[in-house]
Design a protein around this motif. Structure first.
Motif, mmCIF file in Angstrom:
data_model
loop_
_atom_site.group_PDB
_atom_site.id
_atom_site.type_symbol
_atom_site.label_atom_id
_atom_site.label_comp_id
_atom_site.label_asym_id
_atom_site.label_seq_id
_atom_site.Cartn_x
_atom_site.Cartn_y
_atom_site.Cartn_z
ATOM 1 N N ASP A 8 0.835 -1.202 0.000
ATOM 2 C CA ASP A 8 0.000 0.000 0.000
ATOM 3 C C ASP A 8 0.872 1.255 0.000
ATOM 4 O O ASP A 8 1.740 1.420 0.870
ATOM 5 C CB ASP A 8 -0.918 0.019 1.226
ATOM 6 C CG ASP A 8 -2.063 -0.981 1.103
ATOM 7 O OD1 ASP A 8 -2.313 -1.455 -0.023
ATOM 8 O OD2 ASP A 8 -2.695 -1.282 2.137
ATOM 9 N N GLY A 9 0.665 2.117 -0.987
ATOM 10 C CA GLY A 9 1.382 3.384 -1.056
ATOM 11 C C GLY A 9 2.763 3.325 -1.660
ATOM 12 O O GLY A 9 3.452 4.349 -1.714
ATOM 13 N N LEU A 10 3.187 2.171 -2.142
ATOM 14 C CA LEU A 10 4.546 2.025 -2.673
ATOM 15 C C LEU A 10 4.501 1.250 -3.992
ATOM 16 O O LEU A 10 3.896 0.174 -4.066
ATOM 17 C CB LEU A 10 5.422 1.290 -1.661
ATOM 18 C CG LEU A 10 6.869 1.012 -2.068
ATOM 19 C CD1 LEU A 10 7.636 2.310 -2.274
ATOM 20 C CD2 LEU A 10 7.556 0.151 -1.014
ATOM 21 N N TYR A 11 5.177 1.790 -5.015
ATOM 22 C CA TYR A 11 5.132 1.207 -6.354
ATOM 23 C C TYR A 11 6.512 1.273 -7.007
ATOM 24 O O TYR A 11 7.335 2.120 -6.668
ATOM 25 C CB TYR A 11 4.150 1.984 -7.244
ATOM 26 C CG TYR A 11 2.787 2.181 -6.632
ATOM 27 C CD1 TYR A 11 1.749 1.286 -6.879
ATOM 28 C CD2 TYR A 11 2.531 3.263 -5.782
ATOM 29 C CE1 TYR A 11 0.498 1.459 -6.312
ATOM 30 C CE2 TYR A 11 1.288 3.447 -5.199
ATOM 31 C CZ TYR A 11 0.278 2.544 -5.464
ATOM 32 O OH TYR A 11 -0.952 2.722 -4.894
ATOM 33 N N GLN A 12 6.729 0.368 -7.950
ATOM 34 C CA GLN A 12 7.890 0.496 -8.830
ATOM 35 C C GLN A 12 7.377 0.888 -10.208
ATOM 36 O O GLN A 12 6.538 0.208 -10.793
ATOM 37 C CB GLN A 12 8.701 -0.793 -8.912
ATOM 38 C CG GLN A 12 9.985 -0.593 -9.737
ATOM 39 C CD GLN A 12 10.919 -1.781 -9.704
ATOM 40 O OE1 GLN A 12 10.795 -2.668 -8.848
ATOM 41 N NE2 GLN A 12 11.865 -1.814 -10.632
ATOM 42 N N ILE A 13 7.877 2.031 -10.716
ATOM 43 C CA ILE A 13 7.390 2.556 -11.992
ATOM 44 C C ILE A 13 8.442 2.527 -13.094
ATOM 45 O O ILE A 13 8.148 2.830 -14.250
ATOM 46 C CB ILE A 13 6.838 3.989 -11.840
ATOM 47 C CG1 ILE A 13 7.922 4.946 -11.322
ATOM 48 C CG2 ILE A 13 5.622 3.995 -10.919
ATOM 49 C CD1 ILE A 13 7.510 6.412 -11.370
ATOM 50 N N GLY A 14 9.674 2.173 -12.742
ATOM 51 C CA GLY A 14 10.727 2.111 -13.743
ATOM 52 C C GLY A 14 11.814 1.152 -13.330
ATOM 53 O O GLY A 14 11.908 0.756 -12.170
ATOM 54 N N GLY A 15 12.640 0.789 -14.301
ATOM 55 C CA GLY A 15 13.723 -0.144 -14.041
ATOM 56 C C GLY A 15 13.995 -0.987 -15.269
ATOM 57 O O GLY A 15 13.291 -0.880 -16.282
ATOM 58 N N PRO A 16 15.011 -1.843 -15.204
ATOM 59 C CA PRO A 16 15.423 -2.615 -16.371
ATOM 60 C C PRO A 16 14.324 -3.420 -17.052
ATOM 61 O O PRO A 16 14.300 -3.517 -18.268
ATOM 62 C CB PRO A 16 16.503 -3.543 -15.786
ATOM 63 C CG PRO A 16 17.044 -2.800 -14.621
ATOM 64 C CD PRO A 16 15.874 -2.063 -14.044
ATOM 65 N N ALA A 20 13.612 0.669 -19.263
ATOM 66 C CA ALA A 20 14.767 0.482 -20.148
ATOM 67 C C ALA A 20 15.881 -0.229 -19.394
ATOM 68 O O ALA A 20 16.030 -0.041 -18.182
ATOM 69 C CB ALA A 20 15.258 1.835 -20.659
ATOM 70 N N PRO A 21 16.694 -1.034 -20.092
ATOM 71 C CA PRO A 21 17.746 -1.807 -19.421
ATOM 72 C C PRO A 21 18.749 -0.955 -18.658
ATOM 73 O O PRO A 21 19.302 -1.388 -17.656
ATOM 74 C CB PRO A 21 18.432 -2.546 -20.580
ATOM 75 C CG PRO A 21 17.425 -2.586 -21.671
ATOM 76 C CD PRO A 21 16.621 -1.336 -21.539
#
Length: 229
Positions: A8-16, A20-21
């Motif tokens: 809750d309240g925490l996300y991953q929106i980018g990365g390899p 992008a790698p």
């Protein structure tokens, strides 16, 4: 892979595997009406980061802070674009200003990636060993954790009964040209272990939880570099 919810309240929106790698892992923290982006990737996928916030049914206009954990371009390359589009405040430690603000571009490691760094003004300059900022109903704490670079920071926050740590580039590497300091890094890692975080959002290798796995991860690198010494 799509952007995803960690808790809750925490996300991953980018990365390899998301953008992008060459991007670091980019995290989004929701303080309840106000958002913070932790690091910004290399830059090429910055528009995609905004799109990924929308995919999570969150409003990019609610982003209040863009946090630069240190000055390397795979973490800061998207800052200028995101600041321009979102009108958010860039947060960084004073020892990373030469890199982030472009006064010493060699410190960004841009040449390693073969891209040009777009400097950005830092709006919130962290100077102490520990400082806090309000994010909606949360207190976001910034620990100064030098080692990988002189002004590296490790933000953490307590909410939902959990302590969440953004420990970017715990694994190193270390290079004299960046001002790396292995002894300072070891002391920084001890400080992170003392926090006993329930969730570690690492800079390149994703999420570790619960604390026992976080502890093994950090202690593994402490042992590795001791053996190399």
């Amino acid at each position: 892979m799509k952007p995803f919810k960690i808790c809750d309240g925490l996300y991953q929106i980018g990365g390899p595997e998301i953008t992008a790698p060459e991007d670091c892992c980019v995290y989004l923290l929701d303080g309840g009406g106000e958002l913070a982006i932790i690091d910004a990737g290399l830059g090429r996928s910055a528009p995609e980061l905004i799109g990924n916030i929308k995919k999570l049914a969150l409003d990019p206009a609610s982003v209040k802070y863009l946090v630069a954990t240190h000055g390397h371009i795979d973490h800061t390359g998207g800052l200028a674009y995101l600041k321009e589009k979102l009108q958010a405040k860039v947060v960084a430690h004073e020892h990373e200003l030469p890199a982030v603000e472009g006064k010493n571009v060699s410190l960004t490691a841009a040449s390693y990636y073969g891209v040009k760094y777009r400097p950005v003004a830092v709006d919130v300059v962290l100077r102490g060993e520990e400082e806090t900022l309000d994010l909606g109903g949360l207190k976001l704490v910034f620990l100064h954790t030098p080692g990988h670079t002189p002004g590296g920071i490790s933000p953490y926050v307590d909410f939902g009964g959990k302590r969440i740590l953004f420990g970017q580039d715990i694994h190193g590497p270390f290079h004299p040209a960046w001002g790396s300091d292995l002894a300072a890094w070891e002391q920084s890692m001890r400080r992170l272990l003392a926090l006993k975080p329930d969730i570690l959002c690492e800079g390149h290798f994703g999420i570790y939880q619960p604390y026992e796995k976080v502890k093994r991860y950090i202690e593994g690198y402490l042992q590795r570099y001791r053996e190399k010494a």
